[in-house]
Write a protein that holds these residues in place. Sequence first.
Motif, PDB file in Angstrom:
ATOM      1  N   GLU A  90      48.502  29.228  40.924  1.00 60.06           N
ATOM      2  CA  GLU A  90      49.946  29.029  40.908  1.00 60.06           C
ATOM      3  C   GLU A  90      50.370  28.409  39.583  1.00 60.06           C
ATOM      4  O   GLU A  90      49.977  27.279  39.256  1.00 60.06           O
ATOM      5  N   GLU A 168      50.879  35.518  32.731  1.00 57.59           N
ATOM      6  CA  GLU A 168      49.981  36.064  33.752  1.00 57.59           C
ATOM      7  C   GLU A 168      49.118  37.184  33.172  1.00 57.59           C
ATOM      8  O   GLU A 168      47.921  37.293  33.495  1.00 57.59           O
ATOM      9  N   ASP A 173      45.739  37.380  35.239  1.00 57.36           N
ATOM     10  CA  ASP A 173      46.234  37.425  36.613  1.00 57.36           C
ATOM     11  C   ASP A 173      46.786  38.811  36.946  1.00 57.36           C
ATOM     12  O   ASP A 173      46.919  39.163  38.117  1.00 57.36           O
TER      13      ASP A 173
END
Length: 213
Positions: A90, A168, A173
């Motif tokens: 997160e 990200e 990610d």
Amino acid sequence: MHDADVLPGKAPSWCRELLAGSTHFNDLRRGNPKMSPALLSKRLRRLERSGVVQRRVEGTHVSYVLTPSGEELRPAVEALAAWGIRWIGELGEEDLDPHLLLWDMRRTLPLQAWPRGRTVVAFEFDDVPRGAARWWLCISGNQVDVCDVDPGFDVDLTVRIGLRTMVELWRGDRSWQQTLRGELITLTGTSELAHRLPVLLGQMPTAAVPRPG
């Protein structure tokens, strides 16, 4: 944010910069934008007294390099970075800093893959306040500079993307393929550069760390 305030899974910023090859005060300062010059100087003096960093003076040039003791930190720092990528999924707002993102990218660009001569890539982050939304990477031979004001050169490629999406992508990610297919990025400029951008920018070294699940 100082060393005591870094998120879990992140090594102290001064350590990351020195291990990444930054040796001059200005480069160390740019890699630690939230640390005042006075605090950075104090930290370097403390590291020098501790035998972790050696200060070298050649004429008017001063540099800081890790000693063998400091180099022994590398496996621990790399392991901590991999742990952070694997387990801290997160991203908070404090992780979305365009300066730190581009400075990190600057360290690992595969310069041998870039065109010879100057290449300018402009980034426009559409989820960042207007005053901090535009950034430039200027690549010329073995030199890379990060600019937060227009460097005055012709732009070869403009990348429009959300900062969170770019972070990200850089962290691994999400993949370049997912980002391009999902139309989360717009590339305007030289078609060859646009086609090769995933290779030219790549991802951070720990992007390939497997995630749980």
